[in-house]
Design a protein around this motif. Structure first.
Motif, PDB file in Angstrom:
ATOM      1  N   SER A  85      -7.508   3.426  -0.471  1.00  0.00           N
ATOM      2  CA  SER A  85      -6.823   4.716  -0.460  1.00  0.00           C
ATOM      3  C   SER A  85      -6.808   5.310   0.942  1.00  0.00           C
ATOM      4  CB  SER A  85      -7.507   5.682  -1.426  1.00  0.00           C
ATOM      5  OG  SER A  85      -6.900   6.961  -1.375  1.00  0.00           O
ATOM      6  N   LEU A  86      -7.934   5.211   1.628  1.00  0.00           N
ATOM      7  CA  LEU A  86      -8.015   5.717   3.001  1.00  0.00           C
ATOM      8  C   LEU A  86      -7.033   4.991   3.919  1.00  0.00           C
ATOM      9  CD1 LEU A  86     -11.887   6.047   3.324  1.00  0.00           C
ATOM     10  CD2 LEU A  86     -10.256   7.898   3.755  1.00  0.00           C
ATOM     11  N   LEU A  87      -6.936   3.683   3.734  1.00  0.00           N
ATOM     12  CA  LEU A  87      -6.033   2.908   4.580  1.00  0.00           C
ATOM     13  C   LEU A  87      -4.580   3.279   4.315  1.00  0.00           C
ATOM     14  CD1 LEU A  87      -6.269   0.802   6.787  1.00  0.00           C
ATOM     15  CD2 LEU A  87      -6.097  -0.986   5.052  1.00  0.00           C
ATOM     16  N   ASN A  88      -4.227   3.486   3.054  1.00  0.00           N
ATOM     17  CA  ASN A  88      -2.872   3.905   2.715  1.00  0.00           C
ATOM     18  C   ASN A  88      -2.566   5.303   3.245  1.00  0.00           C
ATOM     19  OD1 ASN A  88      -1.154   2.048   0.850  1.00  0.00           O
ATOM     20  ND2 ASN A  88      -3.248   1.781   0.123  1.00  0.00           N
ATOM     21  N   ILE A  89      -3.532   6.191   3.137  1.00  0.00           N
ATOM     22  CA  ILE A  89      -3.356   7.543   3.686  1.00  0.00           C
ATOM     23  C   ILE A  89      -3.191   7.460   5.204  1.00  0.00           C
ATOM     24  CG2 ILE A  89      -4.563   9.718   4.154  1.00  0.00           C
ATOM     25  CD1 ILE A  89      -5.764   9.471   1.319  1.00  0.00           C
ATOM     26  N   GLY A  90      -3.982   6.589   5.849  1.00  0.00           N
ATOM     27  CA  GLY A  90      -3.875   6.420   7.294  1.00  0.00           C
ATOM     28  C   GLY A  90      -2.490   5.953   7.710  1.00  0.00           C
ATOM     29  N   GLU A  91      -1.914   5.037   6.936  1.00  0.00           N
ATOM     30  CA  GLU A  91      -0.569   4.558   7.237  1.00  0.00           C
ATOM     31  C   GLU A  91       0.461   5.672   7.082  1.00  0.00           C
ATOM     32  OE1 GLU A  91       2.484   1.911   8.305  1.00  0.00           O
ATOM     33  OE2 GLU A  91       0.309   1.703   8.474  1.00  0.00           O
ATOM     34  N   GLN A  92       0.312   6.471   6.038  1.00  0.00           N
ATOM     35  CA  GLN A  92       1.219   7.611   5.847  1.00  0.00           C
ATOM     36  C   GLN A  92       1.088   8.598   7.007  1.00  0.00           C
ATOM     37  OE1 GLN A  92       0.675   9.384   1.950  1.00  0.00           O
ATOM     38  NE2 GLN A  92       0.497   7.369   0.984  1.00  0.00           N
ATOM     39  N   GLN A  93      -0.139   8.881   7.388  1.00  0.00           N
ATOM     40  CA  GLN A  93      -0.360   9.817   8.495  1.00  0.00           C
ATOM     41  C   GLN A  93       0.248   9.280   9.784  1.00  0.00           C
ATOM     42  OE1 GLN A  93      -4.608   9.846   7.997  1.00  0.00           O
ATOM     43  NE2 GLN A  93      -4.630  11.851   7.009  1.00  0.00           N
ATOM     44  N   TYR A  94       0.131   7.970   9.987  1.00  0.00           N
ATOM     45  CA  TYR A  94       0.706   7.370  11.198  1.00  0.00           C
ATOM     46  C   TYR A  94       2.228   7.498  11.202  1.00  0.00           C
ATOM     47  CZ  TYR A  94       2.219   3.895  14.576  1.00  0.00           C
ATOM     48  OH  TYR A  94       2.854   3.282  15.619  1.00  0.00           O
TER      49      TYR A  94
END
Length: 375
Positions: A85-94
């Motif tokens: 979930s953190l990695l997916n959120i990180g991609e969205q934030q990027y």
């Protein structure tokens, strides 16, 4: 699994198939301007979701400070879900342009993946970390993340990831002006690609090797490398890669003053980019064509292309691109000794420079307008 790379190719490789399955909006490169119009509403919604579901900021100061505590079996599934979930959120934030928040999300995910001993997931996290660092112009930290990603690929004998990690490192070195190391690194990638017969990797490596040669002024060799790279990129069906290489080839022809081949090559890139809706390469091709046409006195064609370019900038509400279009208009009119129209565009560019708080361009334009003939 298709992998992508960054810099003039566009941006850092996306080595995470799980993220791609839910976020197909890449292909806009490190870069690419994505905000504008109705998309602002969607952007705001995505950001609210990312922030709402984002956990507390990581306590790790940098990627060298990862925790090594083991996890109980009962928590493994929850921990993996949290990290994913953190990695997916990180991609969205990027993708929303919040690279600093991407770092926080990735560092937290990295702690968990390290505890789980999941090397593949660690590699994907380092890829995203590198993208974020480079977007923030923290090139050394971006290079460090890529080298850690490369080390994992070597430990796991993942040759494809080695090829693309080396290419990414090469482009970072190129950005830093370290041309010799950049050349050696991309040649290492090419050697691996040839040994394992990775056609996509060969095309990418040849194109980047051409880029290294172009940066040091060896345009003849760069052109030969680009032409060979095109063959591999077409064989592998890498349409975006083919368009990138065509634009690189156009740049080399332009630098040599070969305007006929320049126009033909950029034109081919423009047609493909339009078909694939590859905005980054489409814009690049238009800019190259404007320069080429205006250089040989085909100003009407140059102005037609500039109108398209300005419309695109305004549609995406990209003030930086709009500023660039005004500057190009002004330079062409100044070259034609039409100082009144040139002044008008320089003044419009000055307004945008102040809006963008670009003091360097503001000072330049004030001086330019002072010295520009008034008739």
């Amino acid at each position: 699994m298709k992998q992508r790379y960054f810099l003039p190719e566009a941006s850092i490789l996306n080595l995470n198939p799980r993220l791609n399955s839910g976020l197909k909006s890449w292909d806009c490169a490190i870069l690419a301007s994505r905000q504008g119009g109705k998309s602002q509403f969607l952007t705001a919604c995505l950001l609210i979701l990312a922030v709402a579901f984002s956990p507390l900021v990581a306590s790790a100061a940098d990627i060298t400070q990862q925790l090594h505590r083991p996890l109980d079996r009962s928590t493994l599934r929850d921990s993996r879900d949290q990290a994913d979930s953190l990695l997916n959120i990180g991609e969205q934030q990027y993708q929303l342009g919040y690279a600093d928040k991407t770092l926080d999300s990735c560092l937290q995910a990295l702690e968990i993946y390290h505890s789980l001993g999941d090397y593949k997931a660690q590699g994907m996290t380092y890829d995203l970390l590198a993208k974020a660092y480079i977007q923030l112009d923290r090139l050394q930290e971006g290079e460090d993340a890529l080298r850690r990603r490369l080390a994992i690929a070597r430990d796991t004998k993942d040759f494809q990831s080695q090829i693309f990690a080396l290419n990414n490192i090469s482009t970072v070195l190129l950005q830093k002006g370290e041309f010799i190391p950049a050349g050696k690194t991309v040649q290492e990638a090419l050697e691996i690609a040839q040994n394992v017969q990775n056609i996509a990797g060969e095309g990418l490596s040849l194109s980047n090797w051409g880029l290294v040669n172009a940066r040091v002024g060896n345009y003849s060799k760069a052109i030969k490398l680009y032409e060979t790279a095109l063959s591999f990129r077409r064989q592998s069906g890498d349409v975006i890669g083919e368009t990138n290489t065509l634009n690189n080839l156009g740049d080399a022809y332009l630098a040599m003053g070969n305007y006929d081949d320049t126009i033909g090559t950029y034109g081919a890139a423009l047609r493909i980019a339009k078909t694939t809706r590859d905005r980054t390469n489409y814009v690049r091709a238009i800019d190259g064509l404007v320069t080429a046409h205006s250089s040989v006195g085909r100003n009407e064609r140059a102005f037609d292309l500039l109108e398209q370019r300005l419309a695109m900038a305004r549609d995406s509400q990209n003030l930086r691109e709009e500023f660039g279009v005004f500057m190009t208009y002004a330079k062409i009119y100044e070259k034609l000794n039409n100082y009144l129209t040139a002044r008008n565009f320089y003044e419009r560019a000055l307004v945008l420079a102040r809006t963008l708080e670009d003091s360097k361009q503001e000072v330049f334009l004030v001086d330019k307008l002072t010295k520009l003939p008034k008739r």
